[in-house]
Design a protein around this motif. Structure first.
Motif, PDB file in Angstrom:
ATOM      1  N   TRP A  16       0.844  -1.195   0.000  1.00 12.99           N
ATOM      2  CA  TRP A  16       0.000   0.000   0.000  1.00 12.99           C
ATOM      3  C   TRP A  16       0.879   1.244   0.000  1.00 12.99           C
ATOM      4  O   TRP A  16       0.617   2.189  -0.739  1.00 12.99           O
ATOM      5  CB  TRP A  16      -0.906  -0.008   1.231  1.00 12.99           C
ATOM      6  N   ARG A  17       1.913   1.250   0.823  1.00  5.68           N
ATOM      7  CA  ARG A  17       2.818   2.406   0.900  1.00  5.68           C
ATOM      8  C   ARG A  17       3.586   2.599  -0.408  1.00  5.68           C
ATOM      9  O   ARG A  17       3.949   3.719  -0.763  1.00  5.68           O
ATOM     10  CB  ARG A  17       3.812   2.242   2.055  1.00  5.68           C
ATOM     11  N   SER A  19       2.381   1.824  -3.381  1.00  6.59           N
ATOM     12  CA  SER A  19       1.381   1.964  -4.454  1.00  6.59           C
ATOM     13  C   SER A  19       1.452   0.818  -5.459  1.00  6.59           C
ATOM     14  O   SER A  19       1.378   1.031  -6.666  1.00  6.59           O
ATOM     15  CB  SER A  19       1.541   3.309  -5.180  1.00  6.59           C
ATOM     16  N   LYS A  59      -4.290   0.093  -2.952  1.00  7.71           N
ATOM     17  CA  LYS A  59      -5.016   1.202  -2.323  1.00  7.71           C
ATOM     18  C   LYS A  59      -6.509   1.110  -2.628  1.00  7.71           C
ATOM     19  O   LYS A  59      -7.339   1.388  -1.774  1.00  7.71           O
ATOM     20  CB  LYS A  59      -4.454   2.544  -2.781  1.00  7.71           C
ATOM     21  N   ALA A  63      -9.254   0.398   0.229  1.00  2.10           N
ATOM     22  CA  ALA A  63     -10.291   1.416   0.391  1.00  2.10           C
ATOM     23  C   ALA A  63     -11.691   0.823   0.242  1.00  2.10           C
ATOM     24  O   ALA A  63     -12.610   1.203   0.972  1.00  2.10           O
ATOM     25  CB  ALA A  63     -10.091   2.534  -0.615  1.00  2.10           C
ATOM     26  N   SER A  70      -7.835   1.356   5.716  1.00  4.62           N
ATOM     27  CA  SER A  70      -7.571   2.437   4.762  1.00  4.62           C
ATOM     28  C   SER A  70      -7.531   3.787   5.459  1.00  4.62           C
ATOM     29  O   SER A  70      -6.629   4.600   5.209  1.00  4.62           O
ATOM     30  CB  SER A  70      -8.640   2.444   3.669  1.00  4.62           C
ATOM     31  N   LEU A  73      -4.276   4.078   7.393  1.00  2.11           N
ATOM     32  CA  LEU A  73      -3.094   4.261   6.539  1.00  2.11           C
ATOM     33  C   LEU A  73      -3.030   5.675   5.971  1.00  2.11           C
ATOM     34  O   LEU A  73      -1.945   6.240   5.825  1.00  2.11           O
ATOM     35  CB  LEU A  73      -3.077   3.220   5.426  1.00  2.11           C
ATOM     36  N   TRP A  74      -4.181   6.249   5.625  1.00  2.00           N
ATOM     37  CA  TRP A  74      -4.189   7.605   5.091  1.00  2.00           C
ATOM     38  C   TRP A  74      -3.865   8.631   6.183  1.00  2.00           C
ATOM     39  O   TRP A  74      -3.199   9.623   5.916  1.00  2.00           O
ATOM     40  CB  TRP A  74      -5.535   7.945   4.463  1.00  2.00           C
ATOM     41  N   LEU A 105     -12.595   8.143  -4.869  1.00  3.86           N
ATOM     42  CA  LEU A 105     -11.665   7.086  -5.225  1.00  3.86           C
ATOM     43  C   LEU A 105     -11.824   6.696  -6.687  1.00  3.86           C
ATOM     44  O   LEU A 105     -10.839   6.533  -7.409  1.00  3.86           O
ATOM     45  CB  LEU A 105     -11.884   5.867  -4.323  1.00  3.86           C
TER      46      LEU A 105
END
Length: 147
Positions: A16-17, A19, A59, A63, A70, A73-74, A105
């Motif tokens: 996720w970090r 992408s 992501k 989400a 999600s 993490l954001w 999104l």
């Protein structure tokens, strides 16, 4: 980390970090544990359902199907990921059956897709220049103009 679930959660957060796609997270998990995701007993939590498009971005998956993760993490910096992993160790939180429809999104996904297509078209156009614009072509001077 000692259990496959902890490794899967770590792979999911790291991808996720970065992408990456869900497929990237799955490959990372299988390379670390040397176990296929389907062969893990007991079954892993927080994995995509059967028939899920593996090349979709992590992501987007997080989400739509893991909304609580999600949001964390954001909101939190990467330094807090270890604390999130510790919370997930005891958690029974699993993927939500119905995807959450988030218009922002979806708009972001569409923009990313369109920008990717534009860049592909632009790079194709640049690479296929004709010889009239090629700087390697020698031009002859106009003999009648300079006397």
């Amino acid at each position: 980390m000692s259990t496959p679930q902890e490794y899967w959660d770590a792979c999911l957060i790291r991808t996720w970090r970065q992408s990456g796609s869900v497929l990237d997270a799955m490959k990372m998990f299988e390379s670390i544990t040397k176990i296929r995701m389907e062969d893990v007993e007991p079954k892993l939590l927080r994995i995509p359902r059967v028939g899920f498009p593996w090349k979709l971005g992590v992501k987007v998956f997080v989400a739509e199907h893991l909304s609580k993760i999600s949001a964390r993490l954001w909101d939190q910096p990467p330094e807090k990921d270890v604390a999130l992993l510790k919370k997930l160790q005891d958690s029974k939180y699993d993927t939500e059956k119905d995807a959450i429809n988030n218009n922002d999104l979806r708009n972001e996904m569409n923009k990313t897709y369109k920008n990717k297509k534009k860049m592909e078209l632009l790079s194709k156009t640049i690479s296929e220049r004709n010889s009239a614009t090629d700087w390697g072509t020698m031009k002859t001077p106009n003999r009648g103009r300079y006397k």
